[in-house]
Design an enzyme around this catalytic site. Sequence first.
Site, PDB file in Angstrom:
ATOM      1  N   PRO A 123       0.849  -1.195   0.000  1.00 39.73           N
ATOM      2  CA  PRO A 123       0.000   0.000   0.000  1.00 39.73           C
ATOM      3  C   PRO A 123       0.883   1.243   0.000  1.00 39.73           C
ATOM      4  O   PRO A 123       1.808   1.355   0.812  1.00 39.73           O
ATOM      5  CB  PRO A 123      -0.790  -0.128   1.308  1.00 39.73           C
ATOM      6  CG  PRO A 123       0.062  -0.996   2.189  1.00 39.73           C
ATOM      7  CD  PRO A 123       0.808  -1.918   1.283  1.00 39.73           C
ATOM      8  N   ASN A 183       8.942  -7.023   3.627  1.00 43.41           N
ATOM      9  CA  ASN A 183       8.755  -5.831   2.801  1.00 43.41           C
ATOM     10  C   ASN A 183       9.971  -4.926   2.946  1.00 43.41           C
ATOM     11  O   ASN A 183      10.609  -4.895   3.993  1.00 43.41           O
ATOM     12  CB  ASN A 183       7.481  -5.095   3.248  1.00 43.41           C
ATOM     13  CG  ASN A 183       7.317  -3.737   2.593  1.00 43.41           C
ATOM     14  OD1 ASN A 183       7.101  -2.743   3.277  1.00 43.41           O
ATOM     15  ND2 ASN A 183       7.412  -3.657   1.283  1.00 43.41           N
ATOM     16  N   HIS A 209       8.144  -4.411   7.381  1.00 46.20           N
ATOM     17  CA  HIS A 209       9.087  -3.576   6.646  1.00 46.20           C
ATOM     18  C   HIS A 209      10.421  -3.663   7.373  1.00 46.20           C
ATOM     19  O   HIS A 209      10.517  -3.312   8.548  1.00 46.20           O
ATOM     20  CB  HIS A 209       8.591  -2.136   6.601  1.00 46.20           C
ATOM     21  CG  HIS A 209       9.402  -1.243   5.716  1.00 46.20           C
ATOM     22  ND1 HIS A 209       8.866  -0.143   5.089  1.00 46.20           N
ATOM     23  CD2 HIS A 209      10.702  -1.278   5.338  1.00 46.20           C
ATOM     24  CE1 HIS A 209       9.810   0.463   4.376  1.00 46.20           C
ATOM     25  NE2 HIS A 209      10.934  -0.221   4.523  1.00 46.20           N
ATOM     26  N   GLY A 241       7.172  -2.885  -3.277  1.00 47.57           N
ATOM     27  CA  GLY A 241       6.581  -1.552  -3.250  1.00 47.57           C
ATOM     28  C   GLY A 241       6.894  -0.729  -4.474  1.00 47.57           C
ATOM     29  O   GLY A 241       6.347  -0.951  -5.558  1.00 47.57           O
ATOM     30  N   GLN A 283      -6.410  -1.366   3.615  1.00 47.01           N
ATOM     31  CA  GLN A 283      -5.542  -0.983   4.725  1.00 47.01           C
ATOM     32  C   GLN A 283      -6.159   0.184   5.484  1.00 47.01           C
ATOM     33  O   GLN A 283      -6.500   1.210   4.893  1.00 47.01           O
ATOM     34  CB  GLN A 283      -4.140  -0.591   4.274  1.00 47.01           C
ATOM     35  CG  GLN A 283      -3.228  -0.389   5.488  1.00 47.01           C
ATOM     36  CD  GLN A 283      -1.835   0.063   5.158  1.00 47.01           C
ATOM     37  OE1 GLN A 283      -1.638   1.165   4.669  1.00 47.01           O
ATOM     38  NE2 GLN A 283      -0.848  -0.789   5.457  1.00 47.01           N
ATOM     39  N   CYS A 323       3.557   3.610   9.030  1.00 49.58           N
ATOM     40  CA  CYS A 323       3.744   4.955   8.489  1.00 49.58           C
ATOM     41  C   CYS A 323       4.255   5.905   9.577  1.00 49.58           C
ATOM     42  O   CYS A 323       3.654   6.001  10.654  1.00 49.58           O
ATOM     43  CB  CYS A 323       2.440   5.486   7.915  1.00 49.58           C
ATOM     44  SG  CYS A 323       2.617   7.125   7.154  1.00 49.58           S
ATOM     45  N   LYS A 357       0.655  -4.515   9.171  1.00 50.27           N
ATOM     46  CA  LYS A 357       1.893  -4.165   8.476  1.00 50.27           C
ATOM     47  C   LYS A 357       2.657  -3.215   9.385  1.00 50.27           C
ATOM     48  O   LYS A 357       2.135  -2.170   9.785  1.00 50.27           O
ATOM     49  CB  LYS A 357       1.616  -3.503   7.129  1.00 50.27           C
ATOM     50  CG  LYS A 357       2.880  -3.190   6.330  1.00 50.27           C
ATOM     51  CD  LYS A 357       2.544  -2.630   4.943  1.00 50.27           C
ATOM     52  CE  LYS A 357       3.818  -2.455   4.118  1.00 50.27           C
ATOM     53  NZ  LYS A 357       4.745  -1.455   4.640  1.00 50.27           N
ATOM     54  N   GLY A 374      12.594  -2.621  -0.057  1.00 49.92           N
ATOM     55  CA  GLY A 374      13.744  -2.652  -0.942  1.00 49.92           C
ATOM     56  C   GLY A 374      13.808  -3.789  -1.933  1.00 49.92           C
ATOM     57  O   GLY A 374      14.807  -3.934  -2.636  1.00 49.92           O
TER      58      GLY A 374
END
Length: 328
Positions: A9, A203, A163, A225, A62, A92, A131, A205
């Site tokens: 997302p 998640n 991530h 991503g 999400q 985020c 996430k 790179g």
Amino acid sequence: MDHTLSVAPMMDWTDRHERAFLRTISRRTLLYTEMVTTGAILHGDRDRFLSFDESEHPVALQLGGSEPADLAACAREGEARGYDEINLNLGCPSDRVQRGRFGACLMTEPALVADCVAAMIAAVAIPVTVKTRIGVDDQDSYEALQGFVATVAEAGCRTFTIHARKAWLSGLSPKQNREVPPLRYEVVHALKRDFPDLEVVLNGGVMDLDEAEAHLTRVDGVMIGRAAYQSPYILAQADRRFFGETAEPLSREAVVEAFLPYVERQLIRGVPLKSITRHMLGLFNGLPGARAWRRHLAEEAHKLGAGPEVILAAMARWRAAQDRRRAA
């Protein structure tokens, strides 16, 4: 829900038109919406934030929020709309998101996250996933991550997309938070080793399917991503490599042709062509003529009355560049 390969997302990127375009390239890769806040759903235009095309399945919604009751209500709405999964954003790091008390800052409140997850799980029959990051600020030890995951898993969450960077809640922009903190894939690999009963998705790179396949020897799934957005055709072989499909992938030209009926439907509904074609710019990346394709779409799609003929003309310019290359 199959999390073997998914597209992350991304705010302002993975809107409904982007998802419909990617679905033309890969039938099986799991797609996610941009993060939608609980406030936007409960107090805003629900159709604007939640509508999607049936062709997008499998697709996950999400959510961003920190009030269990609000998240449960929004999860119910997402399920009613037909989403296949509800995902909670815990990654985020933007200032705006922090002011709303959601995103990565919630990693410092694992008990609250557990309450949020439990409320959503109780509200819906579809999967509820999270996430998150490997840590935030100085709370970035592996032990802290283990404790966070254990607490949220106790609330019923079985799938964690991680991530592989920590987030700095101050001092770095969201863009810098995607680039400056080092990638630590070994942390995500260790998490799968130590929580074998959980589904762990890596998640951060990952640039292509070869990298994804390498990680899949250590984790259950990989989320790509920016690479999938900027060069969407990297997903063309995903269905054969990861999902057991036997059909040959569509060529880039066939992708464009297959996507045109969607474009035409959206134009009839009043969607401007530029809102769709901005997601198509990277289709021919790496090939002669890619620049001609991008330039024509960029120059023509914003004009009043622009329609499918703009896309066809851009493809004709790409073909011409191919012909010139072959002639040379």
